[in-house]
Design a protein around this motif. Structure first.
Motif, short mmCIF file in Angstrom:
data_model
loop_
_atom_site.label_atom_id
_atom_site.label_comp_id
_atom_site.label_asym_id
_atom_site.label_seq_id
_atom_site.Cartn_x
_atom_site.Cartn_y
_atom_site.Cartn_z
N LEU A 152 0.83 -1.20 0.00
CA LEU A 152 0.00 0.00 0.00
C LEU A 152 0.87 1.25 0.00
N ALA A 153 1.93 1.25 0.78
CA ALA A 153 2.82 2.42 0.83
C ALA A 153 3.45 2.69 -0.53
N ALA A 154 3.87 1.62 -1.21
CA ALA A 154 4.48 1.79 -2.53
C ALA A 154 3.46 2.29 -3.54
N ALA A 155 2.24 1.76 -3.48
CA ALA A 155 1.19 2.22 -4.39
C ALA A 155 0.88 3.69 -4.16
N TRP A 156 0.86 4.11 -2.90
CA TRP A 156 0.57 5.51 -2.58
C TRP A 156 1.70 6.41 -3.09
N ASP A 157 2.93 5.98 -2.95
CA ASP A 157 4.06 6.78 -3.45
C ASP A 157 3.99 6.94 -4.97
N LYS A 158 3.64 5.87 -5.66
CA LYS A 158 3.52 5.94 -7.11
C LYS A 158 2.41 6.88 -7.53
N ALA A 159 1.27 6.81 -6.83
CA ALA A 159 0.15 7.68 -7.17
C ALA A 159 0.48 9.14 -6.88
N LEU A 160 1.15 9.41 -5.77
CA LEU A 160 1.55 10.78 -5.44
C LEU A 160 2.47 11.37 -6.50
N ALA A 161 3.32 10.54 -7.04
CA ALA A 161 4.33 11.03 -7.97
C ALA A 161 3.80 11.19 -9.39
N ALA A 162 2.79 10.41 -9.78
CA ALA A 162 2.45 10.38 -11.21
C ALA A 162 0.96 10.48 -11.51
N ASN A 163 0.10 10.65 -10.52
CA ASN A 163 -1.33 10.73 -10.83
C ASN A 163 -1.64 12.02 -11.60
N PRO A 164 -2.24 11.94 -12.79
CA PRO A 164 -2.49 13.15 -13.58
C PRO A 164 -3.42 14.15 -12.90
N GLY A 165 -4.45 13.67 -12.22
CA GLY A 165 -5.37 14.58 -11.55
C GLY A 165 -4.69 15.39 -10.46
N LEU A 166 -3.84 14.73 -9.68
CA LEU A 166 -3.11 15.43 -8.63
C LEU A 166 -2.10 16.40 -9.22
N GLN A 167 -1.44 15.98 -10.29
CA GLN A 167 -0.49 16.88 -10.94
C GLN A 167 -1.19 18.11 -11.49
N ALA A 168 -2.38 17.93 -12.04
CA ALA A 168 -3.14 19.07 -12.56
C ALA A 168 -3.49 20.04 -11.44
N ALA A 169 -3.90 19.51 -10.28
CA ALA A 169 -4.22 20.38 -9.14
C ALA A 169 -2.98 21.14 -8.67
N ARG A 170 -1.84 20.48 -8.68
CA ARG A 170 -0.61 21.15 -8.27
C ARG A 170 -0.23 22.26 -9.24
N PHE A 171 -0.40 22.01 -10.54
CA PHE A 171 -0.11 23.05 -11.51
C PHE A 171 -1.09 24.23 -11.35
N GLY A 172 -2.33 23.91 -11.00
CA GLY A 172 -3.29 24.98 -10.75
C GLY A 172 -2.87 25.86 -9.58
N ALA A 173 -2.35 25.23 -8.53
CA ALA A 173 -1.86 26.00 -7.39
C ALA A 173 -0.63 26.82 -7.78
N ALA A 174 0.25 26.24 -8.60
CA ALA A 174 1.43 26.97 -9.04
C ALA A 174 1.05 28.15 -9.94
N ALA A 175 0.00 27.97 -10.75
CA ALA A 175 -0.45 29.05 -11.62
C ALA A 175 -0.96 30.24 -10.82
N ALA A 176 -1.48 29.98 -9.62
CA ALA A 176 -1.98 31.06 -8.78
C ALA A 176 -0.88 32.01 -8.35
N ASP A 177 0.38 31.55 -8.35
CA ASP A 177 1.49 32.45 -8.03
C ASP A 177 1.58 33.59 -9.04
N GLY A 178 1.31 33.28 -10.30
CA GLY A 178 1.29 34.33 -11.32
C GLY A 178 0.18 35.32 -11.09
N LEU A 179 -0.97 34.82 -10.61
CA LEU A 179 -2.08 35.71 -10.33
C LEU A 179 -1.73 36.68 -9.20
N VAL A 180 -1.07 36.16 -8.17
CA VAL A 180 -0.65 37.02 -7.06
C VAL A 180 0.35 38.06 -7.55
N MET A 181 1.29 37.63 -8.38
CA MET A 181 2.29 38.56 -8.91
C MET A 181 1.63 39.67 -9.73
#
Length: 404
Positions: free
Chosen positions: A21-50
């Motif tokens: 289970l721990a290995a599966a969770w690590d793989k999902a954290l590193a490569a899940n497209p939905g989570l990556q999209a959410a992270r990019f959305g949060a990173a994009a908000a830095d430009g909005l603040v700027m």
């Protein structure tokens, strides 16, 4: 017959458990497209603040009056809009609130992903247990068929008994094939969370029979306000307040200061001029946008309350399922399955001695197999209910509440 919930899953030749289970969770954290999209959305908000911190650019203009060189007048002018009423501060506050909402979305997405990992991993464990259970079922059915054939050959029972045993053995073979097929599906479902392939996954390694005591209702209620969904709702409320502040700041009209030089050829000298222009709010006072923003604040407040009520209902239902499944697991393991096992063993011995018919054996076998299947179902229901609680609260919240 061995308890299928505690048995080790039967592994194909050359294949060993390759995922925890721990290995599966690590793989999902590193490569899940939905989570990556959410992270990019949060990173994009830095430009909005700027961008929200930027001030209006000045404007430069050049005017030429008269095309005749001797009477031509050239005017160069620089204009600067001056923001008043706290517009820049309100805009920056709105950008900060949108960034916080994007970060909250990452937390909620991660909680939902963990739920999928937990459920899919336990579905794979369940599928492996079903293969193990179906293998043992098929072996028992084969033994019963052999016993029936021997008694038919000895002339102690009619051929119908052997036919019944053959049907039972065929059904067991079908169930085994289906269980193996479902294992492949479960492998693919788990691997798809990080873009992997189920065929490369191997089997899962974990204790499917382990159940965890459900937290108390008071513990869960105390942590309800920290749930990712509640955090999202609060961030939405903060955004609506920030939008309202921006619209309110627009009530103050922004002046434009101008500074320029005018060169008149006929006069033969430069003239410096200073000007200011202020919009007159005669037709548009931004009242409609202010009213809309205020109602959006009211809407967000009610949605926050509604979200809490929905989470309370979801937590109650999941906790009740968790408690009920754990109780049924305990009852099945302590009473139902041992009793069904004893009845089956007694029926088999009685059939060998000619005291019972094969229908009695089939009836006892069916009761044992049904109780074994029910145990697996209730274990899965317990794991799913726990995963649902973790999805609602996030893993740290549940771990702190239960001490696991």
């Amino acid at each position: 017959m061995q308890d299928p919930a505690t048995a080790t899953a039967t592994l194909p030749a050359g294949v060993t458990p390759s995922i925890t289970l721990a290995a599966a969770w690590d793989k999902a954290l590193a490569a899940n497209p939905g989570l990556q999209a959410a992270r990019f959305g949060a990173a994009a908000a830095d430009g909005l603040v700027m961008q929200s911190q930027a001030r209006p650019n000045p404007e430069v203009s050049l005017n030429v009056e008269d095309t005749r060189p001797e009477t031509r007048t050239n005017t160069v002018q620089i204009s600067q809009l001056i923001e008043l009423g706290g517009k820049r501060e309100a805009r920056m506050q709105l950008a900060d609130s949108e960034k916080a909402a994007a970060q909250a979305s990452v937390v909620a997405t991660q909680a939902a992903l963990r739920y999928q990992v937990l459920v899919n991993f336990n579905e794979l464990l369940l599928a492996q247990q079903r293969v193990d259970f179906a293998t043992k079922t098929h072996a028992l059915a084969t033994q019963a068929l052999d016993a029936a054939n021997k008694r038919v050959q000895a002339g102690k029972v009619p051929p119908l008994e052997a036919s019944r045993a053959q049907v039972a053995q065929a059904n067991a073979a079908l169930e085994l094939a289906q269980a193996r097929s479902l294992t492949g599906v479960a492998q693919q479902n788990l691997a798809s969370l990080w873009g992997g392939r189920g065929a490369e996954l191997g089997l899962a390694s974990g204790d499917f029979s382990a159940t965890v005591q459900a937290p108390t209702a008071e513990q869960l209620d105390q942590r309800l306000d920290d749930a990712p969904a509640m955090l999202l709702a609060r961030r939405a409320l903060e955004q609506s307040h920030a939008v309202s502040a921006v619209e309110r700041a627009k009530r103050v009209q922004d002046p434009t200061l101008s500074l320029g030089v005018k060169r008149a050829r006929d006069v033969g000298r430069n003239q410096v001029f200073v000007g200011v222009s202020i919009p007159l709010p005669l037709f548009d006072s931004n009242a409609g946008n202010q009213l809309q923003a205020l109602r959006k604040v009211d809407q967000a407040e009610q949605q926050l309350q509604d979200q809490r009520l929905q989470l309370q209902a979801q937590v109650f239902a999941a906790r009740q399922q968790w408690l009920s499944s754990n109780q049924q697991v305990a009852l099945l393991q302590s009473q139902v399955i041992p009793t069904a096992q004893s009845a089956y063993d007694l029926a088999v011995r009685g059939f060998s001695l000619g005291k019972f018919s094969f229908l009695d054996v089939l009836d006892a076998q069916r009761s044992l197999f049904d109780s074994q299947r029910q145990l697996l179902d209730q274990l899965m229901a317990s794991h799913r209910a726990r995963a649902e609680i973790e999805r609602i609260f996030g893993t740290p919240a549940l771990a702190a509440a239960t001490g696991t």
